[in-house]
Design a protein around this motif. Structure first.
Motif, PDB file in Angstrom:
ATOM      1  N   LYS A  50      66.622  44.205  74.823  1.00 37.86           N
ATOM      2  CA  LYS A  50      68.011  43.851  74.556  1.00 37.86           C
ATOM      3  C   LYS A  50      68.793  43.657  75.853  1.00 37.86           C
ATOM      4  CE  LYS A  50      71.885  45.440  71.801  1.00 37.86           C
ATOM      5  NZ  LYS A  50      72.663  46.626  71.749  1.00 37.86           N
ATOM      6  N   THR A  51      68.558  44.564  76.798  1.00 43.41           N
ATOM      7  CA  THR A  51      69.244  44.468  78.080  1.00 43.41           C
ATOM      8  C   THR A  51      68.916  43.145  78.761  1.00 43.41           C
ATOM      9  OG1 THR A  51      68.867  46.822  78.248  1.00 43.41           O
ATOM     10  CG2 THR A  51      69.699  45.728  80.213  1.00 43.41           C
ATOM     11  N   GLY A  52      67.625  42.752  78.697  1.00 35.66           N
ATOM     12  CA  GLY A  52      67.206  41.492  79.294  1.00 35.66           C
ATOM     13  C   GLY A  52      67.943  40.323  78.672  1.00 35.66           C
ATOM     14  N   GLY A  53      68.138  40.373  77.355  1.00 39.46           N
ATOM     15  CA  GLY A  53      68.853  39.312  76.654  1.00 39.46           C
ATOM     16  C   GLY A  53      70.300  39.220  77.118  1.00 39.46           C
ATOM     17  N   GLN A  54      70.938  40.374  77.280  1.00 40.97           N
ATOM     18  CA  GLN A  54      72.335  40.395  77.738  1.00 40.97           C
ATOM     19  C   GLN A  54      72.447  39.847  79.158  1.00 40.97           C
ATOM     20  OE1 GLN A  54      73.238  44.507  77.201  1.00 40.97           O
ATOM     21  NE2 GLN A  54      73.767  44.280  75.039  1.00 40.97           N
ATOM     22  N   PHE A  55      71.462  40.218  79.979  1.00 42.35           N
ATOM     23  CA  PHE A  55      71.437  39.750  81.362  1.00 42.35           C
ATOM     24  C   PHE A  55      71.337  38.221  81.391  1.00 42.35           C
ATOM     25  CE2 PHE A  55      68.828  38.462  85.007  1.00 42.35           C
ATOM     26  CZ  PHE A  55      69.621  38.921  86.055  1.00 42.35           C
ATOM     27  N   TRP A  56      70.452  37.687  80.567  1.00 42.05           N
ATOM     28  CA  TRP A  56      70.242  36.249  80.508  1.00 42.05           C
ATOM     29  C   TRP A  56      71.495  35.538  80.017  1.00 42.05           C
ATOM     30  CZ3 TRP A  56      68.617  32.237  82.435  1.00 42.05           C
ATOM     31  CH2 TRP A  56      68.167  31.106  81.756  1.00 42.05           C
ATOM     32  N   SER A  57      72.159  36.101  79.026  1.00 42.48           N
ATOM     33  CA  SER A  57      73.410  35.501  78.525  1.00 42.48           C
ATOM     34  C   SER A  57      74.469  35.467  79.617  1.00 42.48           C
ATOM     35  CB  SER A  57      73.964  36.307  77.344  1.00 42.48           C
ATOM     36  OG  SER A  57      73.034  36.325  76.316  1.00 42.48           O
ATOM     37  N   LEU A  58      74.541  36.553  80.399  1.00 41.86           N
ATOM     38  CA  LEU A  58      75.524  36.621  81.486  1.00 41.86           C
ATOM     39  C   LEU A  58      75.251  35.525  82.511  1.00 41.86           C
ATOM     40  CD1 LEU A  58      77.905  38.138  82.781  1.00 41.86           C
ATOM     41  CD2 LEU A  58      76.237  39.669  83.846  1.00 41.86           C
ATOM     42  N   ILE A  59      73.994  35.375  82.897  1.00 45.26           N
ATOM     43  CA  ILE A  59      73.623  34.333  83.874  1.00 45.26           C
ATOM     44  C   ILE A  59      74.008  32.956  83.322  1.00 45.26           C
ATOM     45  CG2 ILE A  59      71.662  33.165  84.978  1.00 45.26           C
ATOM     46  CD1 ILE A  59      72.075  35.778  86.300  1.00 45.26           C
ATOM     47  N   GLN A  60      73.693  32.745  82.054  1.00 45.22           N
ATOM     48  CA  GLN A  60      74.005  31.436  81.459  1.00 45.22           C
ATOM     49  C   GLN A  60      75.514  31.184  81.430  1.00 45.22           C
ATOM     50  OE1 GLN A  60      71.610  32.008  77.847  1.00 45.22           O
ATOM     51  NE2 GLN A  60      70.576  30.090  78.360  1.00 45.22           N
ATOM     52  N   SER A  61      76.281  32.254  81.201  1.00 51.74           N
ATOM     53  CA  SER A  61      77.740  32.088  81.096  1.00 51.74           C
ATOM     54  C   SER A  61      78.358  31.684  82.439  1.00 51.74           C
ATOM     55  CB  SER A  61      78.394  33.376  80.589  1.00 51.74           C
ATOM     56  OG  SER A  61      78.400  34.356  81.620  1.00 51.74           O
ATOM     57  N   ILE A  62      77.681  31.996  83.544  1.00 46.27           N
ATOM     58  CA  ILE A  62      78.215  31.642  84.872  1.00 46.27           C
ATOM     59  C   ILE A  62      77.998  30.153  85.154  1.00 46.27           C
ATOM     60  CG2 ILE A  62      78.082  32.160  87.357  1.00 46.27           C
ATOM     61  CD1 ILE A  62      76.934  34.917  86.535  1.00 46.27           C
ATOM     62  N   GLY A  63      77.007  29.577  84.477  1.00 48.42           N
ATOM     63  CA  GLY A  63      76.786  28.135  84.620  1.00 48.42           C
ATOM     64  C   GLY A  63      76.028  27.734  85.870  1.00 48.42           C
ATOM     65  N   VAL A  64      75.166  28.630  86.366  1.00 53.93           N
ATOM     66  CA  VAL A  64      74.373  28.306  87.555  1.00 53.93           C
ATOM     67  C   VAL A  64      72.962  27.876  87.146  1.00 53.93           C
ATOM     68  CG1 VAL A  64      75.563  29.746  89.248  1.00 53.93           C
ATOM     69  CG2 VAL A  64      73.855  30.781  87.754  1.00 53.93           C
ATOM     70  N   ARG A  65      72.305  27.188  88.052  1.00 52.97           N
ATOM     71  CA  ARG A  65      70.918  26.794  87.814  1.00 52.97           C
ATOM     72  C   ARG A  65      70.008  27.987  88.116  1.00 52.97           C
ATOM     73  NH1 ARG A  65      67.545  21.463  87.819  1.00 52.97           N
ATOM     74  NH2 ARG A  65      65.566  22.503  87.511  1.00 52.97           N
ATOM     75  N   VAL A  66      69.028  28.208  87.262  1.00 52.15           N
ATOM     76  CA  VAL A  66      68.141  29.364  87.430  1.00 52.15           C
ATOM     77  C   VAL A  66      66.839  28.939  88.104  1.00 52.15           C
ATOM     78  CG1 VAL A  66      66.735  31.045  86.196  1.00 52.15           C
ATOM     79  CG2 VAL A  66      69.100  30.693  85.532  1.00 52.15           C
ATOM     80  N   LEU A  67      66.494  29.692  89.131  1.00 51.33           N
ATOM     81  CA  LEU A  67      65.209  29.520  89.815  1.00 51.33           C
ATOM     82  C   LEU A  67      64.364  30.753  89.505  1.00 51.33           C
ATOM     83  CD1 LEU A  67      63.287  28.230  91.895  1.00 51.33           C
ATOM     84  CD2 LEU A  67      64.656  29.301  93.703  1.00 51.33           C
TER      85      LEU A  67
END
Ligand SMILES: CC(=O)[C@@H](O)[C@H](O)COP(=O)(O)O
Length: 257
Positions: A50-67
Motif C-alpha cells: 500500500k505504501t508503495g502505491g501511495q508513493f507512486w501516486s505522489l510521484i505521478q501527481s508531481i508530473g515528472v518523468r520517471v527513470l
C-alpha cells in the motif's frame, strides 16, 4: 535544452527519491529542484504494498518523468529481470542500469554492466548506465547500444564530490556529442557546479539533498548551482595558467619620478 533519447528537458538536475525524511518533503524537494526527471527504485515501488502505491501516486501527481533504476542488483540476471519488471510497472523503456560490483564501495561491476546494457538495448530499452569514469568501459557501453553515459564522480552516498576531474574532463573530450550525466558522489552544490563547468550535460544526485538538514532548501541550492555551472561552461571559462598575468592595464598608468 537537455536531450536524452530524443526527449528534451529544461532542467539539468535529476533527483533520486530515496532517504527523505518524509514523502511530502521529497515532493517539495523535487519541486524546489525544478527537476523534470526522478529516478525510482523498483524494489521500493513493489516492496511497500500500500505504501508503495501511495508513493507512486505522489510521484505521478508531481508530473515528472520517471527513470526506474536497478539499484541493489549485483548480477546481470538480477539487473535484467528487474529492468524488465520495471518496464511493466512504470510503462517506460527507460532504465537506469546499476550492476553493483562491490558491497563496500558500491562501485559498478563494469563487465556485468556492459553485458546487461547489451541485453537490454537489444530488447528495446533506452539504457542510462551508472558507470565509472573509465574511458574504455565508456566505449564498450556505447558499442553495447547506450546513447548516453552516467559516470560517477565518487562512490554513492559518499558526498565526496569529483575525485578525478581529469578523468571526467577526458570523457567529455572524447565524447563531445554523447550526453554525459554525473551520477553519484556529489555532496555539495559547488560539486555540481564544478562538473557542469567541465561541460557535463546534467547531474543526478540523491543523498546530498535527501540527507541534508533542509532537503527543500538544499534542492533549491542545487538547482541554482547546476544552472550557474552550465552558464559558466557556455560562457567559456579560462584555463588555469602557470604564470601570473597582470589584470590591470599598464598603458596610461601614472608615472612617478
Ligand atoms: C538514487 C540513485 O540512483 C543513486 O544510486 C545515485 O547513484 C545517487 O547517488 P548519491 O546518493 O551519491 O547522489
Amino acid at each position: 535544452m537537455l536531450e536524452l533519447y530524443g526527449q528534451t528537458f529544461s532542467s539539468r538536475l535529476l533527483l533520486g527519491t530515496a532517504l527523505y525524511p518524509s514523502p511530502a518533503i521529497m515532493a517539495d524537494a523535487i519541486k524546489a529542484a525544478r527537476s523534470e526527471i526522478v529516478t525510482v527504485s523498483l524494489r521500493r515501488e513493489t516492496a511497500g504494498g500500500k505504501t508503495g502505491g501511495q508513493f507512486w501516486s505522489l510521484i505521478q501527481s508531481i508530473g515528472v518523468r520517471v527513470l526506474p533504476n536497478t539499484a541493489g542488483c549485483h548480477s546481470v540476471k538480477e539487473a535484467v529481470t528487474t529492468a524488465q519488471m520495471a518496464r511493466e510497472v512504470f510503462a517506460t523503456n527507460w532504465i537506469k542500469l546499476e550492476v553493483i560490483g562491490n558491497h563496500d564501495t558500491l562501485q559498478p561491476d563494469v563487465f556485468g554492466l556492459v553485458e546487461a546494457a547489451r541485453i537490454l538495448s537489444e530488447d528495446g530499452f533506452e539504457v542510462f548506465p551508472y558507470t565509472t569514469d573509465d574511458l574504455v568501459v565508456a566505449e564498450r557501453l556505447l558499442e553495447a547500444g547506450c546513447k548516453l553515459l552516467m559516470p560517477w564522480c565518487a562512490p554513492i552516498g559518499s558526498a565526496r564530490g569529483p575525485q578525478n576531474a581529469d578523468a571526467l574532463r577526458s570523457l567529455r573530450g572524447h565524447f563531445p556529442d554523447v550526453p554525459l550525466i554525473v551520477d553519484a558522489g556529489i555532496g555539495r552544490p559547488s560539486h555540481a557546479a564544478a562538473v557542469m563547468e567541465l561541460g557535463y550535460d546534467a547531474v543526478l544526485l540523491n543523498t546530498a539533498v535527501a540527507k541534508s538538514g533542509d532537503p527543500v532548501a538544499m534542492a533549491g541550492a542545487f538547482a541554482k548551482a547546476v544552472k550557474a555551472g552550465r552558464e559558466a561552461f557556455l560562457a567559456g571559462p579560462l584555463e588555469p595558467r602557470d604564470m601570473a598575468v597582470p589584470s590591470t592595464p599598464v598603458i596610461g598608468m601614472a608615472a612617478f619620478s
